[in-house]
Design a protein around this motif. Structure first.
Motif, PDB file in Angstrom:
ATOM      1  N   ARG A  26       9.017  58.325 -10.672  1.00 35.01           N
ATOM      2  CA  ARG A  26      10.472  58.355 -10.788  1.00 35.01           C
ATOM      3  C   ARG A  26      10.898  59.553 -11.621  1.00 35.01           C
ATOM      4  O   ARG A  26      10.265  59.867 -12.638  1.00 35.01           O
ATOM      5  N   GLY A  27      11.997  60.176 -11.193  1.00 37.59           N
ATOM      6  CA  GLY A  27      12.573  61.261 -11.988  1.00 37.59           C
ATOM      7  C   GLY A  27      11.547  62.327 -12.321  1.00 37.59           C
ATOM      8  O   GLY A  27      10.828  62.828 -11.447  1.00 37.59           O
ATOM      9  N   ASN A  28      11.460  62.652 -13.615  1.00 34.28           N
ATOM     10  CA  ASN A  28      10.523  63.697 -14.036  1.00 34.28           C
ATOM     11  C   ASN A  28       9.233  63.128 -14.630  1.00 34.28           C
ATOM     12  O   ASN A  28       8.535  63.803 -15.391  1.00 34.28           O
ATOM     13  N   LEU A  43       8.265  66.277 -25.800  1.00 31.16           N
ATOM     14  CA  LEU A  43       9.297  65.424 -26.386  1.00 31.16           C
ATOM     15  C   LEU A  43      10.115  64.884 -25.218  1.00 31.16           C
ATOM     16  O   LEU A  43      10.729  65.647 -24.470  1.00 31.16           O
ATOM     17  N   VAL A  44      10.084  63.560 -25.025  1.00 33.89           N
ATOM     18  CA  VAL A  44      10.643  62.937 -23.827  1.00 33.89           C
ATOM     19  C   VAL A  44      11.836  62.062 -24.200  1.00 33.89           C
ATOM     20  O   VAL A  44      11.723  61.166 -25.036  1.00 33.89           O
ATOM     21  N   LEU A  45      12.979  62.343 -23.584  1.00 32.12           N
ATOM     22  CA  LEU A  45      14.155  61.485 -23.692  1.00 32.12           C
ATOM     23  C   LEU A  45      14.375  60.834 -22.342  1.00 32.12           C
ATOM     24  O   LEU A  45      14.596  61.514 -21.344  1.00 32.12           O
ATOM     25  N   MET A  46      14.282  59.520 -22.315  1.00 32.86           N
ATOM     26  CA  MET A  46      14.399  58.785 -21.066  1.00 32.86           C
ATOM     27  C   MET A  46      15.036  57.440 -21.376  1.00 32.86           C
ATOM     28  O   MET A  46      14.656  56.796 -22.355  1.00 32.86           O
ATOM     29  N   HIS A 202      10.431  70.057 -23.892  1.00 32.45           N
ATOM     30  CA  HIS A 202      11.401  68.964 -23.897  1.00 32.45           C
ATOM     31  C   HIS A 202      11.695  68.515 -22.464  1.00 32.45           C
ATOM     32  O   HIS A 202      11.948  69.338 -21.585  1.00 32.45           O
ATOM     33  N   PHE A 203      11.661  67.205 -22.261  1.00 32.67           N
ATOM     34  CA  PHE A 203      12.006  66.620 -20.966  1.00 32.67           C
ATOM     35  C   PHE A 203      13.159  65.640 -21.193  1.00 32.67           C
ATOM     36  O   PHE A 203      13.016  64.673 -21.938  1.00 32.67           O
ATOM     37  N   VAL A 204      14.296  65.901 -20.575  1.00 32.47           N
ATOM     38  CA  VAL A 204      15.469  65.055 -20.759  1.00 32.47           C
ATOM     39  C   VAL A 204      15.872  64.466 -19.416  1.00 32.47           C
ATOM     40  O   VAL A 204      16.308  65.184 -18.515  1.00 32.47           O
ATOM     41  N   ALA A 205      15.686  63.164 -19.272  1.00 26.43           N
ATOM     42  CA  ALA A 205      16.067  62.484 -18.038  1.00 26.43           C
ATOM     43  C   ALA A 205      17.548  62.126 -18.101  1.00 26.43           C
ATOM     44  O   ALA A 205      18.196  62.241 -19.145  1.00 26.43           O
ATOM     45  N   SER A 206      18.094  61.686 -16.990  1.00 26.92           N
ATOM     46  CA  SER A 206      19.480  61.244 -16.969  1.00 26.92           C
ATOM     47  C   SER A 206      19.647  60.024 -17.869  1.00 26.92           C
ATOM     48  O   SER A 206      18.799  59.130 -17.891  1.00 26.92           O
ATOM     49  N   PHE A 207      20.740  59.989 -18.604  1.00 27.52           N
ATOM     50  CA  PHE A 207      21.045  58.846 -19.460  1.00 27.52           C
ATOM     51  C   PHE A 207      21.791  57.744 -18.706  1.00 27.52           C
ATOM     52  O   PHE A 207      22.083  56.700 -19.270  1.00 27.52           O
ATOM     53  N   ASP A 208      22.090  58.000 -17.446  1.00 21.67           N
ATOM     54  CA  ASP A 208      22.898  57.045 -16.692  1.00 21.67           C
ATOM     55  C   ASP A 208      22.092  55.799 -16.343  1.00 21.67           C
ATOM     56  O   ASP A 208      20.957  55.896 -15.865  1.00 21.67           O
ATOM     57  N   ARG A 209      22.675  54.621 -16.608  1.00 24.50           N
ATOM     58  CA  ARG A 209      22.098  53.348 -16.180  1.00 24.50           C
ATOM     59  C   ARG A 209      23.120  52.698 -15.248  1.00 24.50           C
ATOM     60  O   ARG A 209      23.951  51.894 -15.672  1.00 24.50           O
ATOM     61  N   LEU A 387      28.076  59.433 -21.230  1.00 22.14           N
ATOM     62  CA  LEU A 387      27.138  60.484 -20.843  1.00 22.14           C
ATOM     63  C   LEU A 387      27.496  61.810 -21.501  1.00 22.14           C
ATOM     64  O   LEU A 387      26.603  62.574 -21.898  1.00 22.14           O
ATOM     65  N   ALA A 388      28.788  62.083 -21.634  1.00 27.66           N
ATOM     66  CA  ALA A 388      29.210  63.337 -22.259  1.00 27.66           C
ATOM     67  C   ALA A 388      28.725  63.420 -23.703  1.00 27.66           C
ATOM     68  O   ALA A 388      28.416  64.505 -24.203  1.00 27.66           O
ATOM     69  N   TYR A 389      28.663  62.277 -24.388  1.00 24.26           N
ATOM     70  CA  TYR A 389      28.188  62.271 -25.769  1.00 24.26           C
ATOM     71  C   TYR A 389      26.762  62.802 -25.849  1.00 24.26           C
ATOM     72  O   TYR A 389      26.379  63.440 -26.829  1.00 24.26           O
ATOM     73  N   PHE A 390      25.970  62.554 -24.811  1.00 21.14           N
ATOM     74  CA  PHE A 390      24.584  63.022 -24.795  1.00 21.14           C
ATOM     75  C   PHE A 390      24.432  64.339 -24.030  1.00 21.14           C
ATOM     76  O   PHE A 390      23.323  64.723 -23.666  1.00 21.14           O
ATOM     77  N   GLY A 391      25.559  64.998 -23.779  1.00 17.57           N
ATOM     78  CA  GLY A 391      25.509  66.313 -23.157  1.00 17.57           C
ATOM     79  C   GLY A 391      25.304  66.298 -21.659  1.00 17.57           C
ATOM     80  O   GLY A 391      24.872  67.296 -21.082  1.00 17.57           O
ATOM     81  N   GLN A 392      25.626  65.185 -21.011  1.00 16.89           N
ATOM     82  CA  GLN A 392      25.412  65.069 -19.570  1.00 16.89           C
ATOM     83  C   GLN A 392      26.747  64.856 -18.864  1.00 16.89           C
ATOM     84  O   GLN A 392      27.568  64.053 -19.291  1.00 16.89           O
ATOM     85  N   GLN A 393      26.953  65.572 -17.781  1.00 17.04           N
ATOM     86  CA  GLN A 393      28.189  65.426 -17.010  1.00 17.04           C
ATOM     87  C   GLN A 393      28.011  64.344 -15.961  1.00 17.04           C
ATOM     88  O   GLN A 393      26.914  64.118 -15.444  1.00 17.04           O
ATOM     89  N   GLY A 394      29.094  63.665 -15.646  1.00 12.45           N
ATOM     90  CA  GLY A 394      29.036  62.632 -14.621  1.00 12.45           C
ATOM     91  C   GLY A 394      30.408  62.412 -14.023  1.00 12.45           C
ATOM     92  O   GLY A 394      31.431  62.745 -14.623  1.00 12.45           O
ATOM     93  N   ALA A 395      30.420  61.855 -12.827  1.00 12.23           N
ATOM     94  CA  ALA A 395      31.679  61.521 -12.168  1.00 12.23           C
ATOM     95  C   ALA A 395      32.050  60.084 -12.499  1.00 12.23           C
ATOM     96  O   ALA A 395      31.206  59.294 -12.927  1.00 12.23           O
ATOM     97  N   ALA A 396      33.327  59.743 -12.306  1.00 11.21           N
ATOM     98  CA  ALA A 396      33.783  58.374 -12.564  1.00 11.21           C
ATOM     99  C   ALA A 396      32.915  57.383 -11.799  1.00 11.21           C
ATOM    100  O   ALA A 396      32.631  57.564 -10.619  1.00 11.21           O
ATOM    101  N   CYS A 397      32.465  56.333 -12.500  1.00  4.13           N
ATOM    102  CA  CYS A 397      31.425  55.459 -11.944  1.00  4.13           C
ATOM    103  C   CYS A 397      31.956  54.378 -11.021  1.00  4.13           C
ATOM    104  O   CYS A 397      31.219  53.861 -10.181  1.00  4.13           O
ATOM    105  N   GLY A 398      33.218  53.982 -11.176  1.00  6.40           N
ATOM    106  CA  GLY A 398      33.745  52.895 -10.372  1.00  6.40           C
ATOM    107  C   GLY A 398      33.190  51.539 -10.749  1.00  6.40           C
ATOM    108  O   GLY A 398      33.384  50.557 -10.033  1.00  6.40           O
TER     109      GLY A 398
END
Length: 613
Positions: A26-28, A43-46, A202-209, A387-398
């Motif tokens: 999955r992912g990276n 250093l892994v952020l997941m 550094h490996f940074v995965a998406s923070f989206d759940r 997500l923006a707090y962790f530096g990640q952009q995202g669209a409205a989730c619905g």
């Protein structure tokens, strides 16, 4: 003839299928694993439930030697080892719960290379005896789990983690992988510095759940609101309820129990035996609610936690994200619910003002709180803000409350001026300071005993705020505090003006506010997709649903017999897939995600028998 390099490259994939029962990474994950297998530091952020453990477990099985896993979670080491043993992985731990004979047997197994992973608490590495033991063995890698614990201004600081920088100095040739589910760019830099991982990749995965539905509601009667949530949306589900104080934990657990919800308390005031027993019951039972302070939950692998509820405002977005991430690790629909009110803001501001440390530390704590308040007060998509707090952009989730029931914003400038003027007149004309309740009573023109006694009914602002209700005025105060246009001070949480207040009073700044909802936010099923997959998790058919329940009953009995949590046997997601596909042979069963060779050999025929019953 096959290229030996290709064979080596394929080994992680073979381990993934043979041991863990998955066909694809999955992912990276694959990129991280190849890097560590090759000897690199990482250093892994997941996110929680994103598959961090595989990033060191597979290298542990591919590289020569024993992987040493540093974890602060002594109480969970046995469960972690049990889960690996069920997969056919040789694992063990050394900690203070063992007697001398158990320790010696594990030390001998380590030195003989008879285990693949060894779990240690960080404080163990302060012992020269442990360091000499590790010197005598062959170490495949060091995995530093829950690496955010090294961040001194983070949400879960552990002093023993600061000493882990010595790993590179003592064993410079051994690769290290530090893993965490929560870290901003600043926290990530602090982790890299304090663990001497400056040159690590550094490996940074998406923070989206996406399977978690985030909802924040106005706090009115929080325990009653919680009870409605559990009865209406999560009957019989496992979940965690977070409270700020020990007393609140006890009262909430008692309240839920009295209202027919199976609940247990967990906080530092309980003796160690009770805490351990309650934690084990939570891990091994279905449908149990744990009411806890934030001391509970880190490292909890229970995949079927269907909700995480907060009855008090978390101190930071990082803490909130870490805690809510304990819901829905299996990728199935889950709820993150927070009840939030004016008293939370006042209490948190007071705690910061009275906290230990210098001005710089208080500023950091205030910045953390400001970000949390912004998440609570936003009229935009909560997931986008998170997500923006962790530096990640995202669209409205619905799928959050602000998407499902978009809140209105309104021009609150006049209301803000009235409230700030009341605070100003109390201080200038009467040399007095009061909490929010008194200012609201004055604005509403209430001739309470306290208002009359202080002659506040004589102020020019008395009764000028009747266009809003008390609930709405409390929302105005809360949002002014959140925007830094008002502050609290002292033990009694009295309101005072800030430097920015003058801009509003002087009509040089407009104030936009979120309108207080007069109805509860609609509860809608959360979207869900298995982590790393775009495919939604399908509902079970009417024919498959009873099969799933039979499988769960078999799993519960098997787990009880073996003395392990049910999820160690199989996750719900795996049982759902079995129920949906109804395999009739071991070969068919072996093709289902999450069933490796060892589990197939151990449980395969029992599953087929259950399906045939």
């Amino acid at each position: 003839m096959a290229n030996p390099t290709d064979q080596l490259t394929d080994e992680p994939a073979r381990v993934l299928r043979r041991v863990f029962g998955y066909d694809t990474f999955r992912g990276n994950q694959r990129e991280i694993i190849d890097h560590v297998v090759g000897g690199g530091d990482a250093l892994v952020l997941m996110p929680t439930g994103g598959g961090k453990s595989l990033c060191y477990q597979i290298p542990a099985l591919v590289r020569d030697g024993v992987a040493v896993v540093i974890s602060p979670l002594i109480a969970l080491m046995q469960d972690q080892v049990d889960a690996l043993t069920t997969l056919g992985v040789r694992a063990g731990f050394l900690n203070s719960t063992q007697d001398l004979d158990e320790r010696r047997r594990m030390e001998s197994a380590f030195l003989a290379g008879e285990i693949d992973l060894l779990y240690l608490a960080p404080e163990a590495l302060r012992s020269e005896y442990t360091l000499r033991l590790l010197d005598r063995g062959t170490i495949a890698l060091f995995a530093i789990d829950e690496a955010h614990c090294v961040a001194q201004w983070g949400h879960d600081f552990r002093p023993d983690y600061l000493a882990l920088s010595m790993l590179h100095e003592r064993w410079p040739a051994v690769p290290r992988i530090a893993l965490t589910a929560t870290a901003t760019t600043a926290t990530r830099a602090e982790i890299a510095t304090r663990l001497n991982l400056r040159d690590a990749r550094h490996f940074v995965a998406s923070f989206d759940r996406p399977n978690i539905q985030y909802r924040i509601v106005p706090k009115r009667e929080p325990r009653r609101q919680l009870l409605e949530l559990l009865r209406d949306e999560h009957p019989g589900d496992s979940g965690i309820v977070y409270c700020l104080s020990r007393a609140s934990v006890e009262k909430t657990a008692e309240f839920l129990t009295q209202n027919g919800i199976a609940a247990l308390p967990y906080h530092a005031g309980l003796d160690a035996g009770t805490r351990a027993a309650n934690q084990q019951r939570f891990l091994r039972s279905d449908g149990l609610v744990m009411v806890a302070t934030i001391a509970f939950g880190m490292g909890i692998d229970k995949p079927d936690v269907r909700f995480v509820a907060h009855l008090d405002l978390p101190k930071s977005v990082e803490g909130y994200y870490q805690e809510t991430g304990r819901a829905g690790r299996d990728g199935l629909p889950s709820t993150a619910w927070l009840a939030y009110g004016l008293a939370d803001v006042v209490q948190q501001r007071k705690m910061i003002d009275s906290s230990d440390g210098d001005l710089a530390r208080r500023r950091v704590l205030a910045a953390h709180l400001d970000a949390m308040l912004a998440l609570c007060e936003t009229v935009q998509c909560r997931r986008v803000q998170l997500l923006a707090y962790f530096g990640q952009q995202g669209a409205a989730c619905g799928n959050c409350d602000t998407c499902l029931d978009p809140p209105e914003s309104w021009d609150g400038t006049v209301a803000a001026q009235k409230l700030l003027s009341t605070v100003l007149r109390l201080q200038r004309e009467r040399n007095q300071k009061f909490g929010a309740g008194q200012s609201i009573d004055i604005l509403l023109g209430r001739e309470t005993e306290k208002v009359v006694a202080h002659r506040h009914d004589q102020l020019s602002v008395f009764g000028i705020g009747t266009e809003l209700t008390e609930v709405q005025w409390r929302g105005v105060v809360r949002q002014l505090l959140a925007q830094g246009l008002l502050a609290v001070e002292g033990d009694y949480g009295t309101l005072v003006l800030t430097e920015s207040s003058a801009e509003v009073l002087g009509r040089r700044r407009d104030v936009t506010m979120r309108r207080e909802s007069t109805r509860p936010a609609p509860a809608r099923p959360a979207r869900s997709r298995a982590a790393g997959s775009a495919a939604p998790v399908a509902e079970l058919s009417p024919a498959a649903a009873p099969v799933f329940e039979r499988l769960r009953a078999w799993r519960a009995a098997t787990a009880k017999e073996q003395g392990v949590p049910a999820y160690v046997i199989f996750h719900d997601a795996t049982l759902r897939q079995i129920a949906a596909q109804s395999p009739t042979t071991l070969a068919d069963l072996g093709g289902i995600s999450g069933i490796g060779e060892n589990k197939l050999a151990r449980y395969g025929q029992q599953i087929l028998d259950t399906l045939a019953s």
